[in-house]
Write an enzyme that holds these catalytic residues in place. Structure first.
Site, PDB file in Angstrom:
ATOM      1  N   GLY A 177      -3.879  -4.711   7.880  1.00  0.00           N
ATOM      2  CA  GLY A 177      -4.657  -3.770   8.210  1.00  0.00           C
ATOM      3  C   GLY A 177      -5.506  -3.820   9.334  1.00  0.00           C
ATOM      4  N   GLY A 181      -9.655  -2.826   4.987  1.00  0.00           N
ATOM      5  CA  GLY A 181      -8.527  -2.935   5.867  1.00  0.00           C
ATOM      6  C   GLY A 181      -8.212  -1.615   6.419  1.00  0.00           C
ATOM      7  CB  THR A 197       2.101   0.110   4.591  1.00  0.00           C
ATOM      8  OG1 THR A 197       2.029  -0.988   3.939  1.00  0.00           O
ATOM      9  CG2 THR A 197       3.575   0.185   5.128  1.00  0.00           C
ATOM     10  N   GLY A 198       0.540  -2.420   5.829  1.00  0.00           N
ATOM     11  CA  GLY A 198       0.736  -3.874   6.617  1.00  0.00           C
ATOM     12  C   GLY A 198      -0.560  -4.413   6.724  1.00  0.00           C
ATOM     13  CB  THR A 207      -0.835  -0.020   1.352  1.00  0.00           C
ATOM     14  OG1 THR A 207      -1.792  -0.989   1.209  1.00  0.00           O
ATOM     15  CG2 THR A 207      -1.484   1.314   1.467  1.00  0.00           C
TER      16      THR A 207
END
Ligand code: ASP
Length: 329
Positions: free
Chosen positions: A243, A219, A240-241, A189
């Site tokens: 969610g 997310g 980011t990552g 993202t």
């Protein structure tokens, strides 16, 4: 904790286009520890370099931080090679590519779209939700109708090569509830945050979400306070990552609140990452990263696992910055 330090010359070589950076490559980065004067824009992952440059053309002409981050997000949304954002994004497990995005400015205005299908620029639609509706978020068919009514460009997704991957994935994953490992293939993202020449902050976050997610899943990325939070009194943060983990700690809002309390961006990002680590017994594949900036010109980030970095652009810099992390893969 081991922290890689690379020479700045390396990043300038990348910036000059002499080495073409690509996802997952061992690229030169520069550990950043100084206060920045004037406009600045930072964004998650290597695609942030190009996105920042798109945003910079607005910042250097006196444009707003919000507009700069939307322009940067649109640059990444147009990248057909990106599998986690925009037109090249991977579908959900029923084959539909659904896009999520949000925008926020430092005065507390925000807009978001979720589960938006067939529209090229969810970030721009999120901004239109902010500017043209009394709402903070539109999702699904309503969001699509709003985008069509306002003349936003349509796209046909998934792209043929993305569809091919999806059909292969479906064949190999009969057990569809399985949690895919978060890696560069299914997670990058873009979240962008900026400060403009007037000292205003703005941010944008845009994604196609977790590859092969359940239909209907959102997310953190379109959720204000989770994937993005901006406040002119303090600064801005984005995530980011995974969610689900970010939503459960109201990640970006907490980063900003911790900075309000006096923490530097990297310290605030670390505190929220450590909170995520404490609250999740199973950290398998649970990568999350935050980046943040404050009014004093500090920027920083932190992630659960190694390998996270962000792109930084200022009047004098155009480079990748490594973040600290808690553990190694
Ligand atoms: N945060 C995104 C989501 O959970 C995933 C990512 O960062 O790629 O939808």
């Amino acid at each position: 904790m081991e922290r890689r330090k690379f020479i700045q010359a390396g990043s300038l070589i990348v910036a000059a286009g002499l080495i073409k950076p690509f996802q997952g490559a061992e690229i030169p980065v520069y550990s950043f520890e100084e206060r920045i004067e004037g406009p600045m824009i930072i964004s998650t992952w290597i695609h942030g370099l190009e996105a920042n440059r798109a945003g910079w053309s607005i910042l250097e002409n006196g444009g707003s931080a919000l507009d700069a981050t939307v322009a940067g997000a649109m640059q990444t949304e147009s990248d057909v090679a990106n599998r986690s954002v925009g037109i090249g994004g991977r579908p959900d497990r029923t084959g539909h590519v659904t896009l999520d995005a949000c925008v926020m400015d430092g005065d507390g205005r925000s807009g978001a779209v979720g589960y938006l299908e067939g529209i090229a620029h969810p970030a721009a639609v999120a901004k239109a939700v902010m500017e043209k509706t009394p709402h903070a978020m539109l999702v699904g068919s309503g969001a699509r109708q709003f985008a069509l009514d306002n003349g936003f460009a349509t796209i046909k997704t998934p792209l043929p090569e993305v569809k091919k991957d999806y059909l292969q994935w479906r064949k190999e994953n009969k057990e569809l509830i399985k949690r895919p490992k978060i890696n560069h293939e299914n997670h990058d993202t873009i979240g962008l945050i900026a400060r403009d020449a007037q000292g205003r902050f703005g941010g944008t976050c845009t994604t196609s979400g977790w590859a092969y997610k359940m239909p209907g899943r959102l997310g953190d990325s379109p959720i204000i306070g989770a994937g993005l939070f901006v406040d002119n009194e303090v600064g801005a943060a984005t995530a980011t990552g995974l969610g689900e983990a970010i939503i459960r700690v109201a990640g970006s809002a907490i980063v900003v609140e911790l900075m309000r309390g006096g923490m530097k961006p990297s310290e605030a990002c670390k505190e929220v990452v450590m909170r995520i680590i404490r609250k999740n017994k199973d950290l398998t594949g649970l990568q999350c990263g935050f980046i943040a900036m404050d009014r004093q010109g500090n920027v920083g980030g932190f992630s659960v696992y190694n390998g996270f970095n962000f792109a930084l652009k200022t009047q004098t810099r155009d480079e990748m910055v490594d973040t600290e992390f808690d553990r190694k893969w």
